[in-house]
Design a protein around this motif. Structure first.
Motif, mmCIF file in Angstrom:
data_model
loop_
_atom_site.group_PDB
_atom_site.id
_atom_site.type_symbol
_atom_site.label_atom_id
_atom_site.label_comp_id
_atom_site.label_asym_id
_atom_site.label_seq_id
_atom_site.Cartn_x
_atom_site.Cartn_y
_atom_site.Cartn_z
ATOM 1 N N SER A 1 -35.606 14.380 -11.380
ATOM 2 C CA SER A 1 -35.402 15.822 -11.191
ATOM 3 C C SER A 1 -34.931 16.107 -9.772
ATOM 4 O O SER A 1 -34.014 16.919 -9.549
ATOM 5 C CB SER A 1 -36.692 16.593 -11.481
ATOM 6 N N GLN A 2 -35.529 15.431 -8.803
ATOM 7 C CA GLN A 2 -35.129 15.612 -7.409
ATOM 8 C C GLN A 2 -33.711 15.078 -7.175
ATOM 9 O O GLN A 2 -32.909 15.703 -6.470
ATOM 10 C CB GLN A 2 -36.130 14.899 -6.490
ATOM 11 N N LYS A 3 -33.421 13.918 -7.762
ATOM 12 C CA LYS A 3 -32.086 13.338 -7.614
ATOM 13 C C LYS A 3 -31.026 14.212 -8.284
ATOM 14 O O LYS A 3 -29.908 14.356 -7.776
ATOM 15 C CB LYS A 3 -32.053 11.931 -8.201
ATOM 16 N N THR A 4 -31.364 14.799 -9.431
ATOM 17 C CA THR A 4 -30.417 15.684 -10.115
ATOM 18 C C THR A 4 -30.112 16.909 -9.260
ATOM 19 O O THR A 4 -28.959 17.359 -9.184
ATOM 20 C CB THR A 4 -30.976 16.121 -11.478
ATOM 21 N N ALA A 5 -31.138 17.440 -8.610
ATOM 22 C CA ALA A 5 -30.925 18.581 -7.707
ATOM 23 C C ALA A 5 -29.998 18.186 -6.559
ATOM 24 O O ALA A 5 -29.127 18.969 -6.142
ATOM 25 C CB ALA A 5 -32.263 19.071 -7.165
ATOM 26 N N ASN A 6 -30.150 16.956 -6.063
ATOM 27 C CA ASN A 6 -29.260 16.474 -4.997
ATOM 28 C C ASN A 6 -27.826 16.330 -5.496
ATOM 29 O O ASN A 6 -26.870 16.646 -4.773
ATOM 30 C CB ASN A 6 -29.757 15.129 -4.466
ATOM 31 N N VAL A 7 -27.684 15.837 -6.731
ATOM 32 C CA VAL A 7 -26.350 15.685 -7.322
ATOM 33 C C VAL A 7 -25.654 17.032 -7.409
ATOM 34 O O VAL A 7 -24.490 17.187 -6.992
ATOM 35 C CB VAL A 7 -26.438 15.036 -8.719
ATOM 36 N N VAL A 8 -26.353 18.032 -7.953
ATOM 37 C CA VAL A 8 -25.758 19.360 -8.113
ATOM 38 C C VAL A 8 -25.451 19.971 -6.752
ATOM 39 O O VAL A 8 -24.391 20.593 -6.560
ATOM 40 C CB VAL A 8 -26.695 20.268 -8.936
ATOM 41 N N THR A 9 -26.346 19.793 -5.774
ATOM 42 C CA THR A 9 -26.113 20.316 -4.424
ATOM 43 C C THR A 9 -24.861 19.705 -3.811
ATOM 44 O O THR A 9 -23.997 20.407 -3.272
ATOM 45 C CB THR A 9 -27.328 20.033 -3.521
ATOM 46 N N ASN A 10 -24.757 18.393 -3.896
ATOM 47 C CA ASN A 10 -23.609 17.696 -3.307
ATOM 48 C C ASN A 10 -22.293 18.095 -3.975
ATOM 49 O O ASN A 10 -21.286 18.330 -3.302
ATOM 50 C CB ASN A 10 -23.809 16.182 -3.414
ATOM 51 N N PHE A 11 -22.311 18.162 -5.325
ATOM 52 C CA PHE A 11 -21.088 18.531 -6.023
ATOM 53 C C PHE A 11 -20.716 19.990 -5.755
ATOM 54 O O PHE A 11 -19.532 20.328 -5.678
ATOM 55 C CB PHE A 11 -21.232 18.279 -7.532
ATOM 56 N N LEU A 12 -21.700 20.851 -5.611
ATOM 57 C CA LEU A 12 -21.419 22.256 -5.318
ATOM 58 C C LEU A 12 -20.812 22.402 -3.923
ATOM 59 O O LEU A 12 -19.836 23.147 -3.734
ATOM 60 C CB LEU A 12 -22.691 23.087 -5.433
ATOM 61 N N GLN A 13 -21.364 21.715 -2.952
ATOM 62 C CA GLN A 13 -20.804 21.770 -1.601
ATOM 63 C C GLN A 13 -19.391 21.195 -1.568
ATOM 64 O O GLN A 13 -18.526 21.702 -0.848
ATOM 65 C CB GLN A 13 -21.726 21.022 -0.637
ATOM 66 N N TRP A 14 -19.156 20.136 -2.337
ATOM 67 C CA TRP A 14 -17.804 19.575 -2.445
ATOM 68 C C TRP A 14 -16.849 20.585 -3.076
ATOM 69 O O TRP A 14 -15.719 20.765 -2.607
ATOM 70 C CB TRP A 14 -17.843 18.298 -3.282
ATOM 71 N N LYS A 15 -17.318 21.278 -4.110
ATOM 72 C CA LYS A 15 -16.476 22.265 -4.787
ATOM 73 C C LYS A 15 -16.127 23.410 -3.852
ATOM 74 O O LYS A 15 -14.979 23.893 -3.823
ATOM 75 C CB LYS A 15 -17.206 22.798 -6.025
ATOM 76 N N ILE A 16 -17.079 23.857 -3.067
ATOM 77 C CA ILE A 16 -16.827 24.944 -2.123
ATOM 78 C C ILE A 16 -15.809 24.510 -1.065
ATOM 79 O O ILE A 16 -14.899 25.268 -0.709
ATOM 80 C CB ILE A 16 -18.150 25.391 -1.460
ATOM 81 N N ARG A 17 -15.948 23.271 -0.577
ATOM 82 C CA ARG A 17 -15.014 22.766 0.430
ATOM 83 C C ARG A 17 -13.589 22.689 -0.124
ATOM 84 O O ARG A 17 -12.625 23.116 0.526
ATOM 85 C CB ARG A 17 -15.434 21.364 0.900
ATOM 86 N N THR A 18 -13.431 22.138 -1.302
ATOM 87 C CA THR A 18 -12.096 21.962 -1.884
ATOM 88 C C THR A 18 -11.462 23.304 -2.218
ATOM 89 O O THR A 18 -10.251 23.488 -2.042
ATOM 90 C CB THR A 18 -12.171 21.087 -3.133
ATOM 91 N N ARG A 19 -12.257 24.251 -2.671
ATOM 92 C CA ARG A 19 -11.706 25.578 -2.984
ATOM 93 C C ARG A 19 -11.255 26.285 -1.714
ATOM 94 O O ARG A 19 -10.208 26.948 -1.697
ATOM 95 C CB ARG A 19 -12.737 26.432 -3.725
ATOM 96 N N ASP A 20 -12.030 26.145 -0.648
ATOM 97 C CA ASP A 20 -11.665 26.786 0.613
ATOM 98 C C ASP A 20 -10.392 26.174 1.182
ATOM 99 O O ASP A 20 -9.517 26.890 1.739
ATOM 100 C CB ASP A 20 -12.797 26.633 1.634
ATOM 101 N N SER A 21 -10.233 24.858 1.035
ATOM 102 C CA SER A 21 -9.035 24.180 1.559
ATOM 103 C C SER A 21 -7.799 24.556 0.761
ATOM 104 O O SER A 21 -6.702 24.659 1.307
ATOM 105 C CB SER A 21 -9.238 22.667 1.540
ATOM 106 N N GLU A 22 -7.977 24.800 -0.538
ATOM 107 C CA GLU A 22 -6.842 25.185 -1.385
ATOM 108 C C GLU A 22 -6.373 26.601 -1.077
ATOM 109 O O GLU A 22 -5.212 26.933 -1.228
ATOM 110 C CB GLU A 22 -7.236 25.071 -2.851
ATOM 111 N N GLN A 23 -7.322 27.450 -0.661
ATOM 112 C CA GLN A 23 -6.980 28.835 -0.374
ATOM 113 C C GLN A 23 -6.379 28.960 1.034
ATOM 114 O O GLN A 23 -5.677 29.880 1.337
ATOM 115 C CB GLN A 23 -8.241 29.719 -0.497
#
Length: 329
Positions: A307-329
């Protein structure tokens, strides 16, 4: 001796397939059967009355492809004999032929209304097809959304729109604060009955829409991230490079891949208003990740770690998604 667990043949069924009772000493036409594992149970849908009357699974109309009573009697008798001789059951069942349908009549035309998230024209007995929650993702009604490879569940698109209209992105504690339970259940029930926009016409609480989005993911069978192995989740929890995320997201096959990316985009849009809603990327990942992975069949300590590792996975992927979206804009 017949095992007490063995299925019993009624006299009517034995007469219909033209074999004598197995316990009869005069039964010489059927080889003895030893052990319940050798028994070949008759299909439940094949009752004695169906065998005695006319044809099975068809009629003599058209090309007369259906089997008659005598045909079925002989076939069942032969199957029973061959089963007792050790012939594989799969081979026996492959020999069973079902007649073609006849007199087909078009009685209903069914279409899906994406705006109202419901099927129109369903027969009354098919009301359960309106269910939006607790169904397999591949069987859920989905619609095309620009930017995604696969279609997105229609109910998620509907709930996101409601969340925006109710100013949910700027509501403090969105996705964290629980709504009124009765109101949430009432809206969910209406959506499952195909009431569409009427389900939320009296709802003014954005937390209802946010909670129903979490419920949709929580009730998926199987859960979204359960497609990943334990070792892969442990590995993905330590991702840091963009190349790792780009490769890792491909490990989820469609439609899970699109459903995960759609959720990450929604969470990214909510995180943009962190100064108002007090929901950072990490806070969103913590409250949403438990709905993406089921650990019911794991030992307590193992479930806690995953459960803790899954939360880390979602956190990391969300931060990656935010970074890539900001760079595209």
């Amino acid at each position: 001796r017949r095992s007490s667990a063995a299925p019993k043949l009624t006299s009517a069924t034995e007469e219909a397939i033209d074999v004598k009772p197995r316990h009869s000493r005069s039964s010489s036409s059927v080889p003895p059967i030893t052990g319940t594992e050798e028994l070949l149970p008759l299909p439940q849908s094949l009752s004695a009355s169906k065998v005695k009357k006319g044809k099975l699974f068809g009629s003599n109309k058209g090309e007369n492809k259906s089997k008659s009573t005598d045909d079925w009697s002989q076939m069942l008798k032969q199957l029973w004999k061959e089963k007792s001789s050790g012939k594989p059951l799969k081979e026996l069942l492959d020999e069973v032929k079902i007649g073609d349908p006849y007199d087909v009549e078009h009685i209903a035309h069914v279409s899906f209304d994406a705006k109202e998230v419901k099927y129109n024209g369903l027969p009354q007995d098919w009301d359960s097809a309106q269910n939006q929650f607790g169904v397999c993702l591949s069987a859920c009604p989905r619609i095309e959304v620009p930017g995604y490879k696969s279609r997105v569940p229609a109910v998620l698109v509907f709930l996101r729109k409601a969340l925006e209209e109710l100013n949910g992105f700027e509501s403090e504690g969105i996705f964290r604060i629980a709504p009124n339970g009765n109101e949430c259940n009432e809206v969910k029930e209406k959506l499952n009955k195909g009431l569409g926009s009427k389900a939320l016409e009296e709802c003014k609480d954005p937390h209802v829409a946010a909670n129903l989005i979490k419920q949709f993911y929580r009730e998926l069978n199987p859960n979204l991230l359960n497609a990943l192995s334990r070792d892969k989740i442990m590995e993905m929890a330590d991702y840091s490079e963009d190349s790792e995320f780009e490769q890792g997201i491909q490990l989820l096959e469609e439609p899970n891949n699109t459903a995960f990316l759609w959720l990450l985009d929604l969470m990214s849009d909510v995180a943009k208003h962190e100064s108002i809603n007090r929901m950072s990327a990490k806070n969103l990942a913590i409250v949403i990740s438990p709905n993406l992975f089921s650990s019911d069949n794991l030992a307590p300590m193992e479930a806690l770690v995953l459960s803790q590792k899954t939360a880390n996975v979602v956190t990391n992927f969300l931060q990656w998604k935010i970074r890539t979206r900001d760079s595209e804009q």
